[in-house]
Scaffold this active site. Structure first.
Site, PDB file in Angstrom:
ATOM      1  N   GLY A 261       0.867  -1.184   0.000  1.00 23.64           N
ATOM      2  CA  GLY A 261       0.000   0.000   0.000  1.00 23.64           C
ATOM      3  C   GLY A 261       0.899   1.227   0.000  1.00 23.64           C
ATOM      4  N   ASP A 284       1.056  -1.813  -4.604  1.00 20.80           N
ATOM      5  CA  ASP A 284      -0.178  -1.039  -4.428  1.00 20.80           C
ATOM      6  C   ASP A 284      -1.068  -1.433  -5.597  1.00 20.80           C
ATOM      7  OD1 ASP A 284      -2.084   1.337  -4.231  1.00 20.80           O
ATOM      8  OD2 ASP A 284      -0.641   1.974  -2.723  1.00 20.80           O
ATOM      9  N   ASP A 315      -3.597  -6.496  -5.224  1.00 18.52           N
ATOM     10  CA  ASP A 315      -4.783  -6.153  -4.437  1.00 18.52           C
ATOM     11  C   ASP A 315      -4.579  -6.871  -3.117  1.00 18.52           C
ATOM     12  OD1 ASP A 315      -7.223  -6.202  -3.096  1.00 18.52           O
ATOM     13  OD2 ASP A 315      -8.351  -5.989  -4.963  1.00 18.52           O
ATOM     14  N   PHE A 316      -4.250  -6.115  -2.064  1.00 19.46           N
ATOM     15  CA  PHE A 316      -3.792  -6.773  -0.835  1.00 19.46           C
ATOM     16  C   PHE A 316      -4.884  -7.533  -0.095  1.00 19.46           C
ATOM     17  CE2 PHE A 316      -3.167  -2.124   0.852  1.00 19.46           C
ATOM     18  CZ  PHE A 316      -4.516  -1.954   1.157  1.00 19.46           C
ATOM     19  N   HIS A 335      -5.538   2.107   8.702  1.00 25.83           N
ATOM     20  CA  HIS A 335      -6.517   3.081   9.214  1.00 25.83           C
ATOM     21  C   HIS A 335      -7.637   3.356   8.201  1.00 25.83           C
ATOM     22  CE1 HIS A 335      -4.726   7.209   7.690  1.00 25.83           C
ATOM     23  NE2 HIS A 335      -4.817   6.332   6.734  1.00 25.83           N
TER      24      HIS A 335
END
Ligand code: SAM
Length: 453
Positions: A261, A284, A315-316, A335
């Site tokens: 990311g 990412d 795509d994590f 977050h």
């Protein structure tokens, strides 16, 4: 209460301010630097160096104590009204930003009459002057003579192309528009209790699209601005301090660091500058990785051509990152997601960790505001402010609460406390081994439990 006894709290706050200002002066003297001049538009050396801990703490105490002191002395009606109308600063800032006032003033260090600024941006000069006066009162722009405005240390950051332009735009447009419908979002039976990204106030204000989908499918220009905004936000959070808070420079040569990311990977670039021996993998979504390639090509093309950095879209949620890295670095991604998704993300990393791999999760660790809070582990890791300040430093650390609400608006998610981070890790078989103080943010180090496979 005896008047003299009640003076003690005023005296304590003033003493905290005096002592913190003395600490700040000591730090400026030690570094042989002058305190920045608010009227100046030139960058100060401190703006691009790791802010020393002592100076940062001094600024937090002064900020928290001044706010508390003035609240004590103002009438509550006055103090409350000011808080209710804080948004007037934001809307004035938005007008100045969209109407490019700072850009128009750039070539006029002595200032420009508001009629000339208005002639350039088409606004009515009387109204523009009143909005600029609000901002000048908040130390952004200066009114150097009647109706003549000039840039200063803050307003110059509104100029196009500055690192802060992206985060200013994001805060004042997509985030602000989302914030406008927060109450409706919270009281809606479906969206109120939900933490789904498509139930955020941002989505309500933007045709039902969750943030990342909106950037991808509706407004790629804002998506590009978001990537730039994250880099600019690094200055707000003092990126240099974040990078220096963890011992990146002690990692052995060839240590593999997967920045998951990553955005455009600007922190990884700082890490590589600190320790040229590390090998970086940026991961990412595909379109963001394209922005990352362009950024690294422009700023570190030799690292690209020598293969010291790799770009691997992911795509994590759907697949694990590159397997077997020494460090999985993930900054301000968790977050953006509720616990279920965050666990999937961490579990995906866990699948490909070696026994010695570490996850370095860089986020705010939210404090408790109550002086009676007995989270002793938190007290061990997170500095508490001296009384009579709120233990969390009050306004001195307002930014973390602003960001907590910004992610509520944008992605329907939240910042977390230390025990919440612990629970997230435990749920997927990870333990917190260390919490590194990186200035504004913390770096939580997760490891596999000893003896696990
Ligand atoms: C708040 S940004 C943080 C970026 C960077 N780590 C930083 O601190 O500047 C969150 C990042 O998560 C990325 N992201 C969102 N959904 C993702 C997904 N499903 N797979 C991979 N990356 C994703 C976004 O593209 C964005 O770059």
């Amino acid at each position: 209460m005896n008047p003299a006894t009640s003076f003690a709290q005023l005296d304590s706050l003033v003493a905290l301010i005096t002592s913190a200002v003395n600490d700040a002066k000591e730090e400026y003297s030690r570094l042989n630097l002058a305190v920045p001049d608010l009227a100046s538009v030139d960058a100060h050396p401190m703006d691009s160096m790791p802010v020393p801990r002592k100076l940062k703490k001094a600024a937090e105490i002064v900020n928290g104590a001044c706010a508390q002191l003035s609240t004590l002395l103002l009438s509550p009606y006055h103090a409350l009204y000011l808080r209710c109308n804080d948004y007037i600063t934001s809307i004035s800032m938005r007008v100045a930003y969209e109407a490019k006032v700072a850009d128009h003033l750039k070539e006029h260090p002595q200032g420009l009459h508001v009629s000339e600024i208005a002639a350039r941006n088409g606004l009515e000069q009387g109204k523009l002057a009143r909005l600029l006066r609000v901002l000048a009162t908040k130390q952004c722009f200066r009114e150097v003579k009647d109706d003549v405005f000039a840039n200063n240390r803050l307003s110059v950051l509104l100029c196009s192309g500055t690192p802060s332009a992206g985060i200013v735009g994001l805060s004042l447009t997509e985030q602000f528009q989302g914030g406008n419908v927060l109450y409706q979002t919270l009281t809606d039976k479906v969206t109120g209790p939900s933490y789904a990204p498509n139930h955020s106030s941002f989505s309500r204000a933007h045709g039902g699209h969750p943030l990342w989908q909106y950037y991808r499918e509706v407004n790629p220009a804002y998506g590009k601005r978001f990537s730039a905004a994250m880099k600019g936000f690094g200055h707000t959070l003092s990126t240099e301090t974040m990078v220096h808070g963890f011992p990146w420079n002690n990692l052995p040569p060839e240590t593999s660091v997967c920045d998951l990311g990553s955005g455009i990977g600007y922190i990884s670039l700082d890490i590589m500058r600190l320790n040229p021996g590390v090998r970086i993998v940026l991961q990412d979504l595909e379109e963001t990785i394209e922005h990352a390639k362009a950024f690294w090509q422009d700023n570190a093309h030799e690292a690209v051509s020598e293969g010291r950095v790799r770009f691997v879209p992911v795509d994590f949620f759907k697949e694990p990152p590159v397997a077997g890295c020494d460090i999985y670095y993930i900054k301000q991604c968790i977050h953006n997601w509720k616990d279920e998704e965050s666990k999937v993300l961490l579990a995906n990393i866990r699948k490909v960790m070696k026994p010695t791999s570490r996850i370095i999760l860089q986020e705010y660790v939210m404090p408790h505001l109550s002086p009676s809070s007995e989270d002793s582990e938190e007290a061990h890791f997170i500095a508490q402010a001296p009384a009579p300040l709120l233990p969390s430093f009050g306004e001195g650390r307002l930014l973390q609460h602003y960001l907590d609400i910004a992610v509520m608006i944008l992605t329907n998610s939240r910042e977390r406390t230390l025990s919440e981070f612990k629970q997230l890790g435990n749920a997927v078989g990870l333990e917190i081994a260390e919490v590194w103080d990186c200035g504004e943010l913390s770096a939580l180090e997760y490891r596999l439990p000893q003896g696990s496979t």
